[in-house]
Structures are given as structure tokens and as C-alpha cells.
Design a protein around this motif. Structure first.
Motif, PDB file in Angstrom:
ATOM      1  N   ARG A 229     -15.559  11.767  -0.612  1.00 34.74           N
ATOM      2  CA  ARG A 229     -14.962  10.676   0.131  1.00 34.74           C
ATOM      3  C   ARG A 229     -14.836  11.794   1.361  1.00 34.74           C
ATOM      4  NH1 ARG A 229     -13.118   5.420  -2.045  1.00 34.74           N
ATOM      5  NH2 ARG A 229     -11.489   6.519  -1.233  1.00 34.74           N
ATOM      6  N   GLN A 230     -14.750  11.959   2.583  1.00 37.83           N
ATOM      7  CA  GLN A 230     -12.964  12.558   2.923  1.00 37.83           C
ATOM      8  C   GLN A 230     -12.432  11.901   3.905  1.00 37.83           C
ATOM      9  OE1 GLN A 230     -15.451  15.871   5.839  1.00 37.83           O
ATOM     10  NE2 GLN A 230     -13.381  16.023   6.890  1.00 37.83           N
ATOM     11  N   LYS A 231     -11.382  11.869   3.340  1.00 35.62           N
ATOM     12  CA  LYS A 231      -9.762  10.852   3.237  1.00 35.62           C
ATOM     13  C   LYS A 231      -8.670  11.594   3.559  1.00 35.62           C
ATOM     14  CE  LYS A 231     -11.635   6.627   2.221  1.00 35.62           C
ATOM     15  NZ  LYS A 231     -12.138   5.978   3.566  1.00 35.62           N
TER      16      LYS A 231
ATOM     17  N   GLY B  32     -11.453  16.307   1.312  1.00 37.46           N
ATOM     18  CA  GLY B  32     -12.422  15.605   0.914  1.00 37.46           C
ATOM     19  C   GLY B  32     -13.052  15.129  -0.615  1.00 37.46           C
TER      20      GLY B  32
ATOM     21  N   SER C   9      -5.948   5.763  -1.591  1.00 35.37           N
ATOM     22  CA  SER C   9      -7.264   5.693  -1.279  1.00 35.37           C
ATOM     23  C   SER C   9      -7.869   6.828  -0.694  1.00 35.37           C
ATOM     24  CB  SER C   9      -6.674   4.831   0.784  1.00 35.37           C
ATOM     25  OG  SER C   9      -6.989   3.134  -0.104  1.00 35.37           O
ATOM     26  N   ARG C  10      -6.869   8.240  -0.707  1.00 41.20           N
ATOM     27  CA  ARG C  10      -6.569   9.629  -0.748  1.00 41.20           C
ATOM     28  C   ARG C  10      -6.320  10.234  -2.218  1.00 41.20           C
ATOM     29  NH1 ARG C  10      -5.425   5.971   3.063  1.00 41.20           N
ATOM     30  NH2 ARG C  10      -6.612   6.240   4.970  1.00 41.20           N
TER      31      ARG C  10
ATOM     32  N   LYS D 142      -0.197   5.162   5.103  1.00 42.98           N
ATOM     33  CA  LYS D 142      -1.082   5.313   4.413  1.00 42.98           C
ATOM     34  C   LYS D 142      -1.764   5.239   3.447  1.00 42.98           C
ATOM     35  CE  LYS D 142      -3.421   8.389   7.762  1.00 42.98           C
ATOM     36  NZ  LYS D 142      -4.654   7.569   8.771  1.00 42.98           N
ATOM     37  N   GLU D 143      -0.943   5.559   2.880  1.00 42.72           N
ATOM     38  CA  GLU D 143      -0.754   4.933   1.110  1.00 42.72           C
ATOM     39  C   GLU D 143       0.782   4.320   1.380  1.00 42.72           C
ATOM     40  OE1 GLU D 143      -2.911   5.229  -0.555  1.00 42.72           O
ATOM     41  OE2 GLU D 143      -4.457   7.304   0.150  1.00 42.72           O
TER      42      GLU D 143
END
Length: 365
Positions: A88-90, A143, A236-237, A125-126
Motif C-alpha cells: 500500500r503506497q498511501k 509504502g 488509512s496511512r 486525510k486522517e
């Protein structure tokens, strides 16, 4: 007798075996337990050192190469095995960094995307990240990989390769030295031979070499982690704060880590560490306080004095090689460090200058 005999079935040993088999060589891989079930399984899977600007240039060079390789490796393994390593490259957020100037200078020097962003950007984003942050450092290209699935995929691929003999539950008890060469590897199942022998024993590497009179500065450093069963999308990150981190998985689970403990080969977990990890995680993402802690475990990192791994031939022994001592960055550095050693073994042009990693001058005999 195989062309190569690899001792240790962690991510380093398995990637070494895969590359040698890809190049057409026969390889025997010996693992004392199950492949990929020690430090490679226990880590978090961030494909970068935690704070990369705090590491030396030799580590940065290997890390940069590996970061670029992981997307390709994950796709290959998914296609070949049906197991998704979940690369996962978030990106990653760094909260409360006290050496921000140093971080930005490093990013400019190595050409790495890293920027100071506002609190509004962070919470867009978070939304569940630690409240009250006026800003953060943001690395959009970083990632992560789900390392237990990565090791499962590597193991399955090796098990399906005709040129690979995968021997698990096969503990090495000694290396036979004769005439300046390793003539065989003693195991609980008898002696096994290989034209070239590669020790990838992680935290156990020093013990494997000690009977030869070799002092390798690699020791076990325990790390404990916990896993939250969280709803998908809560995080998500990857988010780092005060040296601790949370890492989301695709199914919503969130890892939190990790401790650093000098405890020898003890892998027991403690209530004190669990509480410390829980408090760190819930400071980073307060909503995790409402989530069940599903699992708590410990692993043993192969600690080394400066974190720079030992990669290359052992001086004085014609056919013995080592790849160990990656400390907190075994998964991060695995693709590059294994490629570098395989370059040396096969006489290829190395991907980076091998000098900083060589054993000469760094081990005593």
C-alpha cells in the motif's frame, strides 16, 4: 549437492534463495522452524526506516533501492502465488518532529518528497489523527507491506520451484570447516552440503558463526507490538509520533509498535509493554481506544552496533557468506541487501558500493 546452501528462512534468506533460483542455480534453504515466522513476521511492514534522515548513508542507499523494488515484487508474488502481500503506497505522516530542519535538508539532498503540511491537510486525510496538531511532515510516496502475507507468498513461491529444496524444522548445529572451506553444514537431520554457504540467520547469526571463532556483532533486540481490530477506514496511512507508529491494513486492522528491549532470546510478552503500546497508539489515533486489541506478540530483531548490516564473504573462508544485522530495518532493506549479495556471488555489477557492508574489518576471528 546444491550450488548454494542458505541458512535461515526469514525474508532475507527467502529473497536470497528466490534470486539465486531465478538465475538458474540450485538452492537448499534450511530453516530451524517455519519460514518467515521470526522477525520477518513480527515487524510492522513500513517500507522505510522510521525516521530515515537519522540514518547513515549506507542504510539510506539500500532503503531507497528497496522502496522502488517492492511494488514490482508484490505484483509478481500475487500473480505467481495468489497471495496478496498488500503493498500500500498511501504515504506517511510524521507528527511532532523535533528535528524538522534536518529532515527537510535530508529530503532535498536525496530527492525524496517530504513537505510540511497544515493541520487542515492532515485532518482532511486522517480525521482521527491526534487532535490539536497545527501541522505535520508528509511523505506521500512511502509504502507499507503486510509482512506475514509477504513471507507466506515467498515461501509458497519457493516451494513450487524445482531448483529449490525447502527444508523447514531443520536446525543447524554446526558448520564444518576444512581446508579453508565449509565442507558441510551439520543439522539435526544429518550433514547437508552446498558449494557456497550463506548465513542469513537474523538474531541467531552470531551463534552460528561463533564455533568458527568468528565474533559477529549481532544480538537479539526484542520488540513487542499489538494489533487492533478496527473498522476499515479508521486509519488509512502510517502515522508516526514520538517514536511510535500505527500501520493500517486493508481489512481495517491497525498495528501499533514497538518496544526496544535488551532481553536476549526471550520472546515473552508483558502487560507493561502492552499498556505502553496501547497508550501510544491511542494518543496517535484516539478512536483506537474503542477498538479491541486482537493480538499481542514479540519478535527478535538482529541488532548491530550502527544498524549497518553485514553483507558479503567471511574473510578467511572461501565459500562462506553472511547477510545479517539489519536491526530495525530487515524488511526495509531486504530486497537491496539480498540483491547486493547475489551480485557478489554471481559476479555481477553491484547495485550499490558494497564496501560499507563488507565483513572485513568489522568482524574478529
Amino acid at each position: 549437492m546444491s550450488d548454494f546452501l542458505v541458512v535461515g528462512g526469514g525474508v532475507i534468506g527467502m529473497m536470497t534463495t528466490l534470486q539465486l533460483a531465478d538465475a538458474g542455480h540450485s538452492v537448499t534453504l534450511l530453516e530451524r522452524g517455519q519460514c518467515g515466522r521470526e522477525a520477518s513476521w513480527a515487524g510492522g511492514g513500513i517500507v522505510s526506516p522510521l525516521y530515515p534522515w537519522r540514518y547513515s548513508a549506507p542504510i539510506s542507499r539500500l532503503s531507497t533501492w528497496s522502496e522502488g523494488f517492492y511494488p514490482e515484487l508484490a505484483l509478481r508474488l500475487l500473480e505467481e502465488t495468489g497471495i496478496d502481500p498488500e503493498y500500500r503506497q498511501k504515504g506517511l505522516f510524521y507528527l511532532r518532529v523535533d528535528d524538522e530542519v534536518r529532515a527537510m535538508d535530508w529530503a532535498r539532498e536525496v530527492g525524496k518528497p517530504l513537505e510540511r503540511v497544515s493541520g487542515d491537510f492532515l485532518y482532511a486525510k486522517e480525521p482521527e489523527a491526534a487532535p490539536g496538531c497545527r501541522g505535520a511532515l508528509w511523505m506521500p510516496t512511502l509504502g507499507s507491506i503486510r509482512n506475514p502475507r509477504l513471507t507466506r507468498a515467498l515461501r509458497r513461491r519457493l516451494a513450487e520451484m524445482d531448483r529449490v529444496s525447502l527444508r523447514e524444522g531443520c536446525e543447524v548445529t554446526g558448520l564444518r570447516l576444512a581446508g579453508g572451506r565449509i565442507s558441510g553444514v551439520d543439522t539435526m537431520e544429518g550433514t547437508v552440503g552446498g558449494e557456497q554457504v550463506i548465513v542469513c540467520g537474523g538474531a541467531w547469526a552470531a551463534g552460528l558463526l561463533a564455533p568458527l571463532g568468528v565474533s559477529l556483532s549481532v544480538r537479539p533486540v526484542k520488540g513487542q507490538m499489538i494489533l487492533f481490530k478496527a473498522p476499515p477506514g479508521l486509519v488509512s496511512r502510517v502515522v508516526l509520533m514520538d517514536g511510535r507508529y500505527v500501520i493500517p491494513r486493508a481489512d481495517g486492522r491497525v498495528l501499533a509498535g514497538s518496544t526496544l528491549e535488551e532481553a536476549g532470546f526471550d520472546k515473552s510478552v508483558s502487560g507493561e509493554a502492552r499498556e505502553s503500546l496501547w497508550h501510544s497508539a491511542t494518543r496517535i489515533v484516539p478512536a483506537l481506544a474503542e477498538c479491541e486489541v486482537e493480538h499481542h506478540w514479540a519478535g527478535l530483531r538482529p541488532g548491530s552496533p550502527d544498524g549497518v548490516p553485514f553483507i558479503g564473504a567471511l574473510p578467511g573462508v572461501d565459500n562462506l557468506h553472511v547477510n545479517a544485522g539489519h536491526y530495525r530495518n530487515g524488511l526495509v532493506l531486504a530486497p537491496a541487501s539480498t540483491h547486493l549479495l547475489v551480485d557478489e556471488l554471481l559476479g555481477r555489477e553491484p547495485i550499490v558500493d558494497p564496501a560499507p557492508y563488507r565483513l572485513a574489518g568489522r568482524v574478529t576471528a
